[in-house]
Design a protein around this motif. Structure first.
Motif, short mmCIF file in Angstrom:
data_model
loop_
_atom_site.label_atom_id
_atom_site.label_comp_id
_atom_site.label_asym_id
_atom_site.label_seq_id
_atom_site.Cartn_x
_atom_site.Cartn_y
_atom_site.Cartn_z
N PHE A 115 0.83 -1.21 0.00
CA PHE A 115 0.00 0.00 0.00
C PHE A 115 0.86 1.25 0.00
O PHE A 115 1.90 1.30 0.67
N ASP A 116 0.38 2.26 -0.74
CA ASP A 116 0.98 3.58 -0.72
C ASP A 116 0.05 4.46 0.10
O ASP A 116 -1.11 4.65 -0.27
N VAL A 117 0.55 4.96 1.25
CA VAL A 117 -0.30 5.81 2.09
C VAL A 117 0.31 7.20 2.15
O VAL A 117 1.51 7.39 1.95
N VAL A 118 -0.54 8.18 2.44
CA VAL A 118 -0.06 9.57 2.50
C VAL A 118 -0.50 10.30 3.76
O VAL A 118 -0.39 11.52 3.84
N SER A 119 -1.00 9.53 4.74
CA SER A 119 -1.40 10.17 5.99
C SER A 119 -1.50 9.10 7.06
O SER A 119 -1.59 7.89 6.75
N ILE A 138 4.19 -1.40 3.25
CA ILE A 138 3.58 -0.06 3.16
C ILE A 138 4.66 0.99 2.91
O ILE A 138 5.66 1.05 3.62
N VAL A 139 4.44 1.83 1.88
CA VAL A 139 5.32 2.99 1.68
C VAL A 139 4.50 4.24 2.01
O VAL A 139 3.29 4.29 1.80
N PHE A 140 5.20 5.24 2.56
CA PHE A 140 4.52 6.43 3.08
C PHE A 140 5.06 7.67 2.36
O PHE A 140 6.23 8.02 2.53
N ALA A 141 4.21 8.31 1.56
CA ALA A 141 4.63 9.50 0.80
C ALA A 141 3.95 10.75 1.36
O ALA A 141 3.17 10.67 2.30
N GLY A 142 4.26 11.89 0.76
CA GLY A 142 3.60 13.13 1.16
C GLY A 142 4.60 14.16 1.68
O GLY A 142 5.53 13.81 2.39
N VAL A 143 4.36 15.43 1.31
CA VAL A 143 5.35 16.48 1.64
C VAL A 143 5.28 16.94 3.09
O VAL A 143 6.17 17.63 3.55
N GLY A 144 4.22 16.59 3.80
CA GLY A 144 4.03 17.21 5.12
C GLY A 144 3.76 16.23 6.24
O GLY A 144 2.90 16.49 7.09
N PHE A 180 7.42 -0.36 5.64
CA PHE A 180 8.54 -0.72 4.77
C PHE A 180 9.47 0.46 4.53
O PHE A 180 10.68 0.38 4.72
N MET A 181 8.88 1.61 4.15
CA MET A 181 9.73 2.69 3.70
C MET A 181 9.01 4.04 3.70
O MET A 181 7.81 4.10 3.46
N PHE A 182 9.77 5.08 4.00
CA PHE A 182 9.25 6.45 3.84
C PHE A 182 9.74 6.99 2.49
O PHE A 182 10.93 6.86 2.18
N ASN A 183 8.84 7.61 1.74
CA ASN A 183 9.27 8.37 0.55
C ASN A 183 9.44 9.81 1.01
O ASN A 183 8.48 10.49 1.34
N VAL A 184 10.70 10.26 1.04
CA VAL A 184 11.01 11.53 1.68
C VAL A 184 11.08 12.66 0.66
O VAL A 184 11.64 12.49 -0.42
N GLU A 185 10.50 13.80 1.03
CA GLU A 185 10.33 14.86 0.04
C GLU A 185 11.14 16.13 0.33
O GLU A 185 11.06 17.10 -0.41
N ILE A 212 18.41 6.36 9.61
CA ILE A 212 17.82 5.99 8.32
C ILE A 212 18.79 5.18 7.46
O ILE A 212 20.00 5.28 7.59
N GLU A 213 18.17 4.38 6.59
CA GLU A 213 18.95 3.69 5.57
C GLU A 213 18.41 4.16 4.22
O GLU A 213 17.27 3.84 3.85
N LEU A 214 19.21 4.98 3.55
CA LEU A 214 18.74 5.51 2.27
C LEU A 214 18.98 4.43 1.20
O LEU A 214 20.11 4.20 0.79
N CYS A 215 17.91 3.77 0.80
CA CYS A 215 18.11 2.63 -0.10
C CYS A 215 17.20 2.67 -1.33
O CYS A 215 17.11 1.71 -2.06
N GLY A 216 16.50 3.81 -1.52
CA GLY A 216 15.61 3.84 -2.68
C GLY A 216 15.45 5.24 -3.26
O GLY A 216 15.78 6.24 -2.62
N LEU A 217 14.96 5.26 -4.48
CA LEU A 217 14.57 6.54 -5.10
C LEU A 217 13.13 6.39 -5.53
O LEU A 217 12.66 5.28 -5.87
N HIS A 218 12.43 7.51 -5.51
CA HIS A 218 10.99 7.49 -5.79
C HIS A 218 10.67 8.62 -6.75
O HIS A 218 11.30 9.69 -6.70
N VAL A 219 9.71 8.38 -7.62
CA VAL A 219 9.25 9.45 -8.50
C VAL A 219 7.77 9.23 -8.77
O VAL A 219 7.32 8.09 -8.87
N HIS A 220 6.99 10.30 -8.75
CA HIS A 220 5.58 10.21 -9.17
C HIS A 220 5.30 11.47 -9.96
O HIS A 220 5.44 12.58 -9.45
N LEU A 221 4.90 11.28 -11.22
CA LEU A 221 4.91 12.42 -12.15
C LEU A 221 3.57 13.12 -12.28
O LEU A 221 3.49 14.24 -12.81
N GLY A 222 2.51 12.48 -11.84
CA GLY A 222 1.17 13.06 -12.01
C GLY A 222 0.22 11.95 -12.41
O GLY A 222 0.59 10.79 -12.46
N SER A 223 -1.03 12.34 -12.71
CA SER A 223 -1.98 11.29 -13.06
C SER A 223 -3.28 11.88 -13.62
O SER A 223 -3.68 12.93 -13.16
#
Ligand code: LLP
Length: 430
Positions: A78-82, A99-105, A120-125, A191-202
């Motif tokens: 799951f991709d969660v944002v809150s 579970i990956v956790f995205a979001g700027v705030g 699993f992982m934080f997507n850090v912004e 932290i263990e920086l082990c990934g890169l993330h990109v989401h371009l829009g939809s």
């Protein structure tokens, strides 16, 4: 795979007549097909099966607990944002280690909640967010996995309000900043920086933006590896398109054929965050015509009992949704025929609107529709993603129920709200 289809002039979802569901649950109602949701999940999984891929369903597209549960049982992440989305996924039985956790705030309390659950992982912004996660992880005595969300400054040609990968957008970190962060990441022991993330829009209707972004990222990964940092995961986000018009659009295998070679070149495991692709065409919104009216200027309105508070996409993004009577003696015309050819067949050109007191409460403008009258049912298609999840109680309208069809069975997976639900939590006496 189309699980919503007309048989004997009436609309079915899988083996159930929509009319039968509505006679029990009323309108407006969201109706989803379990078969469609799972088929689309598996289609993606198969298309990208050549590399180790974790599909993280984007909960924001449809956050109903039952739908999360079905996907969790199928093995989805799951991709969660809150914190709220994380709560839902855990409640639905989702595996936190997927579970990956995205979001700027992300707030400190959301970060703590995610750490407690060992996601699993934080997507850090941003750098500021990275520092918060590092501090909170250390306080918890943990080391948490992190992917940097890159803003590659690429125009994915989506609606202006749903584009996320351009430099003026609030999302992600540019390449220069990312390189700096990567170099200094060793100093963050939480932290263990082990990934890169990109989401371009939809939604994104060609694979080119993904390819352009990944080409740029390949170079960054090389730099990371030169700096002694292993990037194990490439998360390519979501945005995979669906057809809102029934015209052909690109499919998972088309995305995969262009994206996979780049992921292989990166020697990374793949993470994807599809939302709309899984749920969009797996659900409809059914509404009943309350009134019809014609103005002196000859403009015809079909006023229905669903409104912008139930499905805001047309009002917010001028989004096109096919709309057709649940009981229809004629076939829905193709999109390009809806005006001219459609009219020749004895249809009306109408505006389909809701009862909310806003001029933007319009589902369709000048749309060809067979003559409908009070009490007729209309189906609004492609409403399974960003439908209920973006709904509100604006105009103090209780929100619709949600129903899940499974073969010849159906069940209510969210009750229709009552007036009491509108005031729940409000305090008006001493
Ligand atoms: N990953 C991230 C980081 C996202 O921000 C989103 C969507 C997704 C994945 C899933 O995108 P999808 O595969 O569903 O296209 N309300 C708009 C869409 C906004 C999407 C926001 N982010 C709509 O109704 O079209």
């Amino acid at each position: 795979m189309d699980t919503f289809e007309y048989r004997d002039k009436t609309l079915f979802c899988e083996k159930v007549k929509i009319e039968d569901i509505i006679s029990e649950v009323g309108t407006p109602a969201y109706i989803y097909s379990k078969k469609a949701i799972l088929a689309r999940y598996h289609e993606l999984k198969t298309a990208f099966g050549d590399v180790d891929t974790l599909i993280c369903f984007s909960v924001k597209s449809n956050s109903n607990l039952f739908i999360c549960k079905i996907l969790a049982e199928a093995g989805s992440g799951f991709d969660v944002v809150s914190g709220g989305e994380l709560f839902r996924v855990i409640k639905a039985g989702g595996d936190p280690s997927r579970i990956v956790f995205a979001g700027v705030g992300k707030t400190d309390s959301e970060i703590r909640y995610a750490l407690e659950n060992d996601i699993f992982m934080f997507n850090v912004e941003s750098l500021a967010e990275l520092e918060h996660i590092n501090r909170l992880a250390r306080e918890a005595g943990k080391v948490t996995k992190v992917a940097l969300r890159i803003n590659p400054d690429i125009d994915a040609k989506t609606h202006a309000k749903t584009t996320t990968g351009k430099k003026e957008n609030k999302f992600g970190i540019d390449f220069t900043e990312a390189e700096k962060l990567i170099k200094q990441s060793a100093q963050y022991s939480g932290i263990e920086l082990c990934g890169l993330h990109v989401h371009l829009g939809s939604p994104i209707y060609t694979v080119d933006p993904y390819v352009s972004a990944l080409r740029k990222i390949v170079k960054l990964i090389e730099k990371c590896r030169d700096a002694g940092l292993d990037i194990e995961y490439m998360n390519i986000g979501g945005g995979y398109c669906i057809s809102y018009t029934e015209e052909e659009v690109i499919r998972p295998k088309d995305y995969a054929s262009k994206i996979l070679p780049l992921v292989k070149e990166m020697q990374c495991n793949l993470i994807m965050e599809p939302g709309r692709y899984i749920t969009g065409n797996s659900g409809i919104l059914v509404t009943r015509v309350t009134y019809t009216k014609e103005t002196l200027h000859g403009k015809k309105f079909v006023i229905c009992d669903a409104a912008m508070n139930d499905l805001i996409r047309p009002a917010l993004y001028d989004a096109f949704h096919r709309i057709w009577p649940v009981n229809a003696s004629m076939q829905m015309p193709k999109m390009e025929d809806t005006k001219q050819a459609g009219l020749k067949k004895g249809m009306d050109l109408v505006d389909i609107v809701g009862p909310v007191c806003e001029s933007s409460d319009v589902f369709a403008t000048q749309r060809a529709l067979p003559k409908v009258g009070e009490g007729d049912l209309l189906a609004i298609f492609s409403a399974g993603a960003y439908g209920f999840s973006m709904s509100s109680q604006y105009n103090s309208r209780p929100r619709p129920c949600e129903v899940l069809v499974d073969g010849d069975q159906y069940r209510i997976i969210r009750k229709r709200e009552m007036y009491e639900d509108l005031v729940k939590g409000e305090v008006f006496s001493e």
